[in-house]
Enzyme design. Structure first.
Site, PDB file in Angstrom:
ATOM      1  N   GLU A   1      -7.047   1.563  -3.703  1.00 10.81           N
ATOM      2  CA  GLU A   1      -5.908   1.342  -2.804  1.00 10.81           C
ATOM      3  C   GLU A   1      -5.041   2.600  -2.815  1.00 10.81           C
ATOM      4  OE1 GLU A   1      -4.321  -2.498  -2.915  1.00 10.81           O
ATOM      5  OE2 GLU A   1      -2.542  -2.003  -1.735  1.00 10.81           O
TER       6      GLU A   1
ATOM      7  N   HIS B   1      10.281   5.245   6.288  1.00 12.51           N
ATOM      8  CA  HIS B   1       9.385   4.154   6.670  1.00 12.51           C
ATOM      9  C   HIS B   1       9.143   4.084   8.175  1.00 12.51           C
ATOM     10  CE1 HIS B   1       7.312   0.330   6.196  1.00 12.51           C
ATOM     11  NE2 HIS B   1       7.463   0.411   4.901  1.00 12.51           N
TER      12      HIS B   1
ATOM     13  N   LYS C   1      10.069   1.563  -9.351  1.00 15.11           N
ATOM     14  CA  LYS C   1       9.707   2.724  -8.524  1.00 15.11           C
ATOM     15  C   LYS C   1      10.890   3.671  -8.422  1.00 15.11           C
ATOM     16  CE  LYS C   1       6.081   0.695  -5.632  1.00 15.11           C
ATOM     17  NZ  LYS C   1       5.550   0.434  -4.275  1.00 15.11           N
TER      18      LYS C   1
ATOM     19  N   ASN D   1      -2.658  -4.964  -7.443  1.00 14.21           N
ATOM     20  CA  ASN D   1      -3.129  -6.108  -6.655  1.00 14.21           C
ATOM     21  C   ASN D   1      -4.415  -6.520  -7.366  1.00 14.21           C
ATOM     22  OD1 ASN D   1      -1.042  -5.927  -4.821  1.00 14.21           O
ATOM     23  ND2 ASN D   1      -2.171  -4.561  -3.464  1.00 14.21           N
TER      24      ASN D   1
ATOM     25  N   GLU E   1       4.346  -9.041  -2.195  1.00 10.14           N
ATOM     26  CA  GLU E   1       3.239  -8.809  -1.254  1.00 10.14           C
ATOM     27  C   GLU E   1       2.080  -9.760  -1.493  1.00 10.14           C
ATOM     28  OE1 GLU E   1       2.487  -4.578  -1.795  1.00 10.14           O
ATOM     29  OE2 GLU E   1       3.927  -4.110  -0.218  1.00 10.14           O
TER      30      GLU E   1
ATOM     31  N   GLU F   1       0.623   8.627  -0.683  1.00 10.64           N
ATOM     32  CA  GLU F   1       0.511   7.602   0.357  1.00 10.64           C
ATOM     33  C   GLU F   1       1.347   7.928   1.592  1.00 10.64           C
ATOM     34  OE1 GLU F   1       1.539   3.693  -1.061  1.00 10.64           O
ATOM     35  OE2 GLU F   1       1.498   2.814   0.939  1.00 10.64           O
TER      36      GLU F   1
ATOM     37  N   GLU G   1       8.325   4.498 -12.281  1.00 12.04           N
ATOM     38  CA  GLU G   1       7.023   4.531 -11.601  1.00 12.04           C
ATOM     39  C   GLU G   1       7.094   5.558 -10.478  1.00 12.04           C
ATOM     40  OE1 GLU G   1       5.001   0.779 -10.590  1.00 12.04           O
ATOM     41  OE2 GLU G   1       4.419   1.671  -8.668  1.00 12.04           O
TER      42      GLU G   1
ATOM     43  N   TRP H   1       8.306  -4.687   7.630  1.00 13.39           N
ATOM     44  CA  TRP H   1       7.067  -3.915   7.729  1.00 13.39           C
ATOM     45  C   TRP H   1       7.054  -3.093   9.019  1.00 13.39           C
ATOM     46  CZ3 TRP H   1       2.735  -7.982   6.126  1.00 13.39           C
ATOM     47  CH2 TRP H   1       2.803  -8.176   4.729  1.00 13.39           C
TER      48      TRP H   1
ATOM     49  N   ASP I   1       9.928   2.401  -0.954  1.00 17.35           N
ATOM     50  CA  ASP I   1       8.514   2.483  -1.310  1.00 17.35           C
ATOM     51  C   ASP I   1       7.967   3.903  -1.222  1.00 17.35           C
ATOM     52  OD1 ASP I   1       5.989   1.785  -1.961  1.00 17.35           O
ATOM     53  OD2 ASP I   1       5.462   0.865  -0.045  1.00 17.35           O
TER      54      ASP I   1
ATOM     55  N   ARG J   1       6.483  -5.099 -13.126  1.00 16.83           N
ATOM     56  CA  ARG J   1       6.984  -4.275 -12.031  1.00 16.83           C
ATOM     57  C   ARG J   1       8.178  -4.902 -11.311  1.00 16.83           C
ATOM     58  NH1 ARG J   1       3.355  -2.978  -7.751  1.00 16.83           N
ATOM     59  NH2 ARG J   1       3.823  -0.770  -7.644  1.00 16.83           N
TER      60      ARG J   1
ATOM     61  N   ARG K   1      15.698  -4.886   2.570  1.00 16.98           N
ATOM     62  CA  ARG K   1      14.722  -4.913   1.479  1.00 16.98           C
ATOM     63  C   ARG K   1      15.144  -4.027   0.303  1.00 16.98           C
ATOM     64  NH1 ARG K   1       8.624  -3.322   2.689  1.00 16.98           N
ATOM     65  NH2 ARG K   1       8.568  -1.838   0.991  1.00 16.98           N
TER      66      ARG K   1
HETATM   67  O1  GCW Z   1       3.363   1.248  -1.412  1.00 15.88           O
HETATM   68  C1  GCW Z   1       2.941  -0.052  -1.239  1.00 15.88           C
HETATM   69  C2  GCW Z   1       1.522   0.121  -0.846  1.00 15.88           C
HETATM   70  C3  GCW Z   1       0.624  -0.979  -1.349  1.00 15.88           C
HETATM   71  C4  GCW Z   1       0.887  -1.158  -2.834  1.00 15.88           C
HETATM   72  C5  GCW Z   1       2.326  -1.564  -3.031  1.00 15.88           C
HETATM   73  C6  GCW Z   1       2.706  -1.701  -4.496  1.00 15.88           C
HETATM   74  C7  GCW Z   1      -0.642  -1.742  -4.565  1.00 15.88           C
HETATM   75  O2  GCW Z   1       1.435   0.278   0.530  1.00 15.88           O
HETATM   76  O3  GCW Z   1      -0.685  -0.600  -1.077  1.00 15.88           O
HETATM   77  O4  GCW Z   1       0.028  -2.095  -3.413  1.00 15.88           O
HETATM   78  O5  GCW Z   1       3.170  -0.591  -2.503  1.00 15.88           O
HETATM   79  O6  GCW Z   1       3.247  -0.731  -5.033  1.00 15.88           O
HETATM   80  O7  GCW Z   1       2.494  -2.730  -5.076  1.00 15.88           O
END
Ligand code: GCW
Length: 722
Positions: free
Chosen positions: A189, A543, A382, A232, A313, A415, A409, A565, A387, A346, A358
């Site tokens: 992923e 985003h 994070k 995941n 998610e 990505e 993190e 999203w 994200d 997490r 969010r």
């Molecule tokens: O950044 C998003 C990603 C997902 C990822 C999620 C996460 C592993 O698009 O793919 O899933 O975060 O950090 O859990």
């Protein structure tokens, strides 16, 4: 008799073969661990004399690694065979070991100094004793000796003076971990460098040399843990069929000081345990996890613990049973505690009810739980609240949970930063977050001090990086992706190192010592992440990328299953203006920061421009610091981003011949892809936002090559990493 013609052909064949070997040798596989002969007579002389004899006393798997690495590295760098013995015979000796296992190290009287370097730290010292001159790598543990060995090798690779060594070094953070988002079917992923390194089908019998080279590379930068599986998660990895494979990897990594961790799918008791519930307060569930943990430790006696993504998610979690994150984390922590394992829980959560913002959710859910977690739980946060965007302000949880060890993190895999094809050196981004001042205990309460435990006296500390490694021959797809893996490890060990210094050593070890080459490539690297910010999301935008695959621009994305999203949710462009109001007049996410931070960011005039549209919705004619109105400034930033990529291309093209042709070409081709990507971002975003601003792109700037409809119709298929 051999005729002239055949001699000529032989010669040609020889030239051909030698160029072939060179080309093969520079395919990037060796990362920064290239041990080619140093091309500097003076330095070579110093090193050959000081390191002519290597003494390693004692034996263990880690000491074997030390011996083998020294043999390989010194043999290559110094161009002479190296004898590793257990007795000093010559006058100049390199000695490596701990006082406990090496009488020679013991005799050098380093015990007092060693007290200050802890379990994983080391000393590198020059010492005269009994008529001999020693270069000593000394540590309290064997893994410390290994880290010291790699440090010394780095000094040699970067040609530093080793004649008067007085190095005392230890990590600032305890758990320095890679997170692999690797699935059991070997897809990764958000992975852009091929498939997963873990060949589950061939394990446990087949130990790929790559596992060992992976471990060597990680140990060389101080990484001491790896989470093998995707957050995941798939509960299958906790079954005996897979645990025996996990054990094989753990056994392979152990000599390198690397512990193995797994992701724990919260619903595993149902999926593989046949229970009716996964409620963390249910006795059967608790007993199931306890048994499972005990079973794991029979395979892997030093198993590190679990990383958990819960209630985010679509992942299951304690909230499915109306329990809190602390209930879930503590239940697993209790099962792991007797064995010394930890839980990394997490904080990247957002639930099914789309919140007004969010960015606020993790803080809202976790802050009230401060002080309720077991001592072997760390909450993994994070770097920012949305994200892994090209730029985010530091996450408001940092500084807000003094009683709960928070782990950082970071995402090493790019990505949202051009994935496997764009050059973006991430050390400046990591450093920017770490330098953020939380004001938790007054001015100077940096995120780095939260993470290294010094601010709140955390009992344990950690930092994780989502890996960018895969089966590509060069590990990371982009040759410069290696620098991000490297920089993550170096900063995890010592966050005070500068981005420039890390780049400097990486370039010298990876490419060349030539001073012009080093300074030009460093300059490219140092500006590269800012270039990405500019052509993707300048001035605090975030985003607005393509749907799902996250590659390329998609500011028009709307009407998806969740508002958060979509892109329109984040940029909020209208004819009046653009940006997300997170002040009191908007979502008030800003209230999650300390008052001093709020005071600076709530006013657009004092808010750093890089976060302007993150916190404020502003009119198109808002005057920015350059004197330009917001719309024009946006145009300039987007165009500037493209210009920066072109400048990188120019620099790189000028370096042809100073680097092997194979990697030169690769980077050249990737930079031309990046220029195309950057233009696409600039043109698509400006044309789209122009439909709201209704203003022209300033005359002097390059105009979009196509129409907005054209950009909106682009729909790349099979982008990797989903
Ligand atoms: O950044 C998003 C990603 C997902 C990822 C999620 C996460 C592993 O698009 O793919 O899933 O975060 O950090 O859990």
């Amino acid at each position: 008799m051999i005729g002239k013609k055949s001699i000529y052909s032989l010669l040609l064949l020889f030239v051909f073969l030698s160029t072939q070997t060179t080309a093969w040798a520079e395919d990037g596989y060796r990362l920064w661990q290239r041990y080619d002969l140093l091309q500097d007579k003076g330095t070579l002389k110093q090193y050959r004399q000081a390191l002519g004899e290597v003494v390693v006393q004692g034996s263990s798997p880690t000491l074997t690694v030390v011996k083998e690495e020294l043999q390989m590295a010194l043999g290559g760098l110094l161009g002479q065979p190296v004898q590793v013995t257990d007795q000093a015979r010559k006058k100049d000796v390199l000695v490596a070991g701990t006082p406990a296992t090496s009488p020679l190290i013991k005799s050098l009287g380093l015990d007092e100094q060693l007290k200050s370097v802890g379990k994983e730290g080391f000393l590198l010292v020059s010492r005269k004793s009994g008529g001999k001159r020693y270069t000593a790598i000394a540590a309290n543990s064997e893994v410390g000796v290994l880290y010291g060995t790699f440090h010394l090798l780095r000094m040699l690779q970067t040609k530093q003076d080793i004649s008067q060594l007085q190095v005392s070094n230890s990590p600032k953070i305890q758990h320095r971990i890679l997170n692999h988002w690797d699935n059991l079917d070997r897809t990764v992923e958000r992975g852009y460098a091929g498939f997963s390194l873990w060949d589950w089908h061939k394990l446990p019998e087949y130990i790929d040399q790559r596992y060992l080279d992976y471990a060597r590379a990680n140990a060389s930068i101080g990484i001491n843990g790896t989470v093998l599986t995707n957050v995941n998660a798939n509960s299958l990895v906790l079954t005996p069929e897979y645990l025996v494979k996990v054990k094989a990897l753990a056994d392979a990594f152990r000599p390198y000081g690397i512990k193995v961790y797994l992701t724990a799918r919260f619903s595993s008791p149902i999926e593989i345990g046949k229970l009716k519930t996964a409620d963390p307060l249910n006795d059967e569930v608790k007993a199931w996890w306890q048994k499972k943990v005990n079973e794991i430790y029979t395979y892997i006696p030093d198993f590190g613990g679990f990383l958990v993504k819960a209630n985010s998610e679509g992942q299951p979690g304690p909230q499915n049973y109306k329990r809190t994150h602390a209930d879930g984390a503590n239940m697993l922590a209790d099962a792991l505690a007797p064995k010394g394992g930890i839980v990394m829980w997490r904080a990247f959560v957002y639930d099914n009810n789309v919140p007004e913002d969010r960015a606020k959710q993790a803080y809202t859910e976790f802050k009230p739980l401060d002080g309720t977690f077991r001592s072997n739980v760390m909450v993994q946060v994070k770097n920012g609240a949305i994200d892994f965007q090209p730029r985010e302000p530091f996450h408001p949880l940092f500084g807000a949970m003094p009683k709960t060890p928070l782990m950082m993190e970071f995402q090493i895999t790019q990505e949202y930063l051009g994935q496997g094809t764009n050059l973006a050196y991430l050390a400046p981004m990591f450093k920017e977050t770490l330098a953020g001042d939380t004001y938790a205990n007054g001015k100077g309460s940096s995120v780095a001090k939260v993470i290294d435990g010094s601010l709140h006296n955390y009992s344990q500390t950690g930092i994780a990086g989502v890996s960018n490694i895969g089966t590509d021959r060069n590990w990371t797809s982009h040759p410069f992706g290696q620098a991000n893996w490297y920089a993550f490890g170096r900063l995890a060990w010592d966050h005070a190192l500068s981005s420039e210094d890390i780049a400097d050593e990486w370039i010298k070890m990876t490419f060349s010592h030539d001073p012009t080459f080093v300074s030009k490539v460093k300059q490219m690297m140092m500006g590269s992440r800012e270039a990405v910010v500019n052509y993707m999301t300048p001035l605090g935008l975030h985003h607005i990328m393509g749907w799902n695959h996250h590659y390329g621009p998609g500011p028009w994305i709307k009407d998806k299953p969740r508002a958060d999203w979509t892109s329109v949710y984040y940029h909020r462009a209208t004819e009046k203006g653009i940006g997300f109001d997170r002040t009191k007049t908007g979502s008030n996410a800003l209230a999650q920061y300390a008052p001093q931070v709020q005071a600076q960011w709530e006013n657009p005039a004092t808010c750093p421009e890089e976060f302007l549209l993150w916190f404020h919705h502003l009119p198109w004619d808002y005057k920015t610091k350059s004197g330009r109105e917001l719309w024009n400034e946006l145009c300039y930033r987007y165009s500037g981003g493209v210009d920066s990529v072109r400048a990188m291309q120019k620099t790189w093209n000028g370096l042809q011949g100073q680097v092997d042709q194979e990697r030169f070409k690769q980077v050249q081709m990737l930079l031309s892809m990046q220029e195309k990507d950057a233009k696409l971002w600039r043109d698509a975003c400006l044309l789209y936002f122009q439909t709201f601003s209704k203003r022209p792109i300033p005359q002097e700037l390059e105009k979009p090559a196509n129409t907005l409809d054209y950009y909106m119709s682009l729909d790349p298929k099979f982008v990797p990493g989903i």
